[in-house]
Design a protein around this motif. Structure first.
Motif, short mmCIF file in Angstrom:
data_model
loop_
_atom_site.label_atom_id
_atom_site.label_comp_id
_atom_site.label_asym_id
_atom_site.label_seq_id
_atom_site.Cartn_x
_atom_site.Cartn_y
_atom_site.Cartn_z
N ASN A 1 6.74 2.10 9.03
CA ASN A 1 7.58 3.30 9.01
C ASN A 1 9.03 2.96 9.32
OD1 ASN A 1 7.81 6.31 8.93
ND2 ASN A 1 8.40 6.01 11.05
N PHE A 2 9.25 2.05 10.26
CA PHE A 2 10.61 1.64 10.62
C PHE A 2 11.34 1.04 9.43
CE2 PHE A 2 13.34 -1.93 11.90
CZ PHE A 2 14.30 -1.26 12.64
N HIS A 3 10.72 0.06 8.77
CA HIS A 3 11.40 -0.62 7.67
C HIS A 3 11.51 0.26 6.43
CE1 HIS A 3 11.89 -4.44 9.67
NE2 HIS A 3 10.61 -4.46 10.00
N LEU A 4 10.49 1.06 6.14
CA LEU A 4 10.56 1.93 4.97
C LEU A 4 11.62 3.01 5.16
CD1 LEU A 4 6.73 2.26 4.25
CD2 LEU A 4 8.39 0.89 2.98
N ARG A 5 11.76 3.53 6.37
CA ARG A 5 12.82 4.50 6.65
C ARG A 5 14.20 3.86 6.50
NH1 ARG A 5 11.88 9.42 9.23
NH2 ARG A 5 14.03 9.33 9.99
N ASN A 6 14.28 2.58 6.76
CA ASN A 6 15.54 1.86 6.61
C ASN A 6 15.85 1.52 5.15
OD1 ASN A 6 15.85 1.96 9.36
ND2 ASN A 6 15.27 -0.17 9.72
N GLY A 7 14.93 1.80 4.23
CA GLY A 7 15.18 1.55 2.81
C GLY A 7 14.58 0.28 2.26
N ALA A 8 13.69 -0.35 3.02
CA ALA A 8 13.07 -1.60 2.55
C ALA A 8 11.94 -1.28 1.57
CB ALA A 8 12.54 -2.41 3.72
N CYS A 9 11.50 -2.32 0.85
CA CYS A 9 10.37 -2.22 -0.08
C CYS A 9 9.15 -2.91 0.53
CB CYS A 9 10.69 -2.90 -1.41
SG CYS A 9 12.14 -2.29 -2.26
N LEU A 10 7.99 -2.34 0.29
CA LEU A 10 6.73 -3.03 0.62
C LEU A 10 6.56 -4.17 -0.38
CD1 LEU A 10 4.17 -2.96 2.37
CD2 LEU A 10 3.16 -1.42 0.67
N HIS A 11 6.50 -5.42 0.12
CA HIS A 11 6.57 -6.56 -0.78
C HIS A 11 5.26 -7.34 -0.89
CE1 HIS A 11 8.56 -9.75 -3.04
NE2 HIS A 11 7.95 -10.64 -2.26
N GLN A 12 4.67 -7.73 0.25
CA GLN A 12 3.49 -8.59 0.17
C GLN A 12 2.71 -8.54 1.48
OE1 GLN A 12 3.59 -12.52 -1.94
NE2 GLN A 12 3.36 -13.35 0.12
N VAL A 13 1.38 -8.54 1.36
CA VAL A 13 0.49 -8.63 2.52
C VAL A 13 0.00 -10.06 2.63
CG1 VAL A 13 -1.63 -7.79 3.58
CG2 VAL A 13 -0.20 -6.22 2.25
N ASN A 14 0.16 -10.67 3.81
CA ASN A 14 -0.10 -12.10 3.99
C ASN A 14 -1.33 -12.35 4.86
OD1 ASN A 14 2.36 -12.89 2.60
ND2 ASN A 14 3.43 -12.11 4.40
N TRP A 15 -2.33 -12.97 4.27
CA TRP A 15 -3.54 -13.37 4.99
C TRP A 15 -3.23 -14.57 5.87
CZ3 TRP A 15 -8.02 -12.18 6.81
CH2 TRP A 15 -9.04 -13.11 6.99
N ARG A 16 -3.72 -14.54 7.12
CA ARG A 16 -3.48 -15.61 8.09
C ARG A 16 -1.99 -15.79 8.34
NH1 ARG A 16 -7.59 -17.44 10.90
NH2 ARG A 16 -7.10 -19.66 10.69
N GLY A 17 -1.27 -14.69 8.33
CA GLY A 17 0.17 -14.76 8.59
C GLY A 17 0.50 -15.04 10.03
N ASP A 18 -0.38 -14.59 10.95
CA ASP A 18 -0.18 -14.85 12.39
C ASP A 18 -1.53 -15.17 12.98
OD1 ASP A 18 0.49 -14.99 15.03
OD2 ASP A 18 1.19 -12.91 15.22
N THR A 19 -1.77 -16.45 13.24
CA THR A 19 -3.07 -16.90 13.74
C THR A 19 -3.09 -17.05 15.25
OG1 THR A 19 -2.40 -19.20 13.33
CG2 THR A 19 -3.65 -18.08 11.59
N SER A 20 -2.07 -16.51 15.93
CA SER A 20 -2.08 -16.53 17.38
C SER A 20 -3.14 -15.56 17.90
CB SER A 20 -0.71 -16.12 17.93
OG SER A 20 -0.44 -14.74 17.66
#
Length: 557
Positions: A481-500
């Motif tokens: 919601n924060f980024h979309l309200r700022n005018g960004a585009c939904l670009h890509q969903v990343n598997w294993r993007g954060d393995t912490s």
């Protein structure tokens, strides 16, 4: 006034270093044994709302950079240097048994908030400073008492507000005099203003007062998480938020934070980092090294403490894993002038500024700075967490969905079958998924990961694009919601993007890229706010599936 201002500066400076100070005498009449309700006053001053942990003594093993980034690492050297010289500032043994006199505190606050009292600016400043000194000296329990007294006893007086409302209504019916009506409106407005509003105004006028109020609101928010039904405290927090938003306009400076910045500034990066924990000095040095940037907004009254800051990685392509950014760069000396992408991978603000929209302005300012410095950068993108995805998924996997999976996720029959085959006895892909994510060690089985990837990415895309906050058109995920309200585009969903550990706990390791396409930002913002339309860039097949399920809510650039 100048003398009192200098004294206040010294007072706040010593408070933030954790030392006792001579100005404590100004509020000594409030800290004494009393038969009134009381709380203990600690002998060490430590702010509870800044997510600061008690530090460990630094280990000198020849590699200080590998030690934890703790407050004591910065303070210990100077504390030892001034130990002998500052012995007179140390609290006496009697102070350990001192108590907070609630009655005297009530009287002090009443003196400050009483606008009709005949007192000068110097006296008001000294009283406000005494109030700050006392609050800083309290432990967590004492601050709860303080905030409770302030929010419950110095809120809007109901009797005065009712009388003012009656007088206003009577004036509307009986008089056509605009001047009289304006006076009644002013009286009504003043009667509806909480009394603690005047205290906040007086504190903000003190040197360092703005930072004090930010920390105080952090304490309010922490207490609200415990006492969720405390409506007066919530009202006080909301009013202080609006005041901070007003006071902050025109007072911020954008600065780049580097490894050569003051140690106290770098220390704050570790304290306020809430997305990807800073583990050591070496860790923060990597984040400030070659191919990396950190920018922050600083209030002019607190020039060494960032109110909000963002970490940026300069890369050749859009990053899909935060571990690749946080780790040692493969080519640390690679030319930044060859980078094509600026990846915003973490943005943080002080807890007391929650709800104050500074991140939007910070990102826009940083984009401008990077474009001027590095014209080779063409893509400005985030690598963002999905902090509530796992919580949503656990609720979504209802007994009904476990027995009869919904058909609006867009999974192929082969993808469903591959996941079912990983769990003997499972009859549906939803049941198989729940079994795997609830089991221990699922991240170490490569076959499980291969079968889970298309399912989890599809669910992540559906969650971001289609799941809305109750009764609104806004995305349920707060980061989305924060980024979309700022005018960004939904670009890509990343598997294993954060393995912490935190990434797996919150989102099964999923991360998302939001792309700031500069010539489309304003239009994207307007469409999202007005209609809930989510702009999409790139060619992520899982986002494409989610768009097919809710075509009216999304748009392709």
């Amino acid at each position: 006034m100048l003398a009192s201002g200098n004294r206040a500066v010294r007072t706040l400076s010593k408070l933030r270093r954790g030392a006792m100070h001579p100005a404590r005498a100004a509020s000594a009449n409030l800290i004494r044994a009393s038969a009134l309700p009381s709380v203990m006053v600690p002998t060490t001053l430590f702010h509870t709302g800044a997510h600061v942990q008690m530090g460990y003594p630094p280990v000198r093993d020849g590699d200080e950079l590998s030690q934890p980034l703790e407050p004591s690492d910065v303070r210990s050297f100077w504390d030892n240097m001034r130990q002998d010289a500052s012995s007179s500032d140390q609290p006496s043994s009697d102070s350990k048994n001192a108590k907070l006199d609630i009655g005297a505190l009530r009287q002090l606050v009443a003196t400050i908030v009483n606008k009709h009292a005949n007192k000068g600016a110097v006296a008001m400043g000294l009283n406000a400073q005494s109030c700050c000194d006392l609050y800083e000296a309290l432990d967590a329990t004492g601050r709860v008492y303080f905030l409770s007294l302030l929010s419950h006893e110095f809120c809007t007086p109901s009797g005065a507000a009712q009388e003012a409302a009656k007088a206003y209504l009577a004036s509307v019916e009986q008089s056509d005099d605009p001047a009289h009506s304006a006076m009644q409106v002013r009286t009504l407005r003043d009667s509806l203003t909480p009394q603690y509003s005047e205290l906040f105004d007086q504190i903000n006028r003190l040197p360092g007062g703005f930072a004090f109020l930010v920390h105080m609101r952090g304490d309010m928010l922490a207490q609200m998480r415990v006492a969720r039904q405390d409506t007066p405290l919530r009202a006080m927090s909301d009013l202080l938020q609006r005041k901070l938003e007003t006071w902050i306009i025109g007072t911020l400076d954008l600065k780049r934070i580097t490894w050569n910045s003051p140690a106290c500034t770098i220390e704050k990066l570790g304290q306020y980092e809430s997305v990807h924990a800073v583990r050591s000095w070496l860790d923060v040095k990597r984040r400030l090294g070659s191919g990396r940037r950190c920018f922050g907004f600083f209030h002019r009254s607190v020039p060494m403490e960032p109110l909000v800051f963002v970490w940026v990685a300069l890369t050749n392509e859009i990053a899909t894993s935060v571990q690749g950014i946080l780790g040692e760069p493969e080519s640390p000396r690679a030319s930044e002038h060859a980078a094509q992408c600026a990846i915003f991978y973490s943005i943080n603000s002080q807890p007391g500024l929650s709800g104050v929209d500074l991140g939007n302005f910070l990102i826009k300012r940083v984009v401008g700075v990077l474009r001027a410095e590095l014209p080779n950068i063409k893509t400005f993108c985030t690598l963002s967490p999905l902090p509530r995805f796992r919580a949503w998924l656990d609720k979504w996997l209802t007994p009904e969905h476990l027995a009869h999976p919904p058909t609006d996720i867009g999974l192929s029959e082969q993808e469903q079958r591959d996941l079912i085959n990983r769990v003997p006895g499972a009859e549906t892909w939803t049941a198989a998924l729940k079994h795997l994510i609830d089991s221990r060690g699922w991240t170490s089985d490569q076959d499980n990961l291969v079968a889970m990837e298309p399912v989890v990415r599809s669910l992540g895309a559906h969650y971001l694009a289609n799941v809305k906050r109750g009764g609104t058109k806004m995305a349920m995920d707060p980061v989305a919601n924060f980024h979309l309200r700022n005018g960004a585009c939904l670009h890509q969903v990343n598997w294993r993007g954060d393995t912490s550990y935190n990434g797996l706990r919150q989102s099964l390791g999923l991360m998302c890229n939001y792309n700031y396409v500069l010539d489309r930002i304003e239009d994207n913002n307007e469409q999202y706010v007005a209609k809930g339309t989510i702009a999409v860039s790139g060619s992520d097949p899982y986002i494409a599936r989610s768009r097919q399920q809710q075509q009216p809510l999304t748009a392709k650039l």
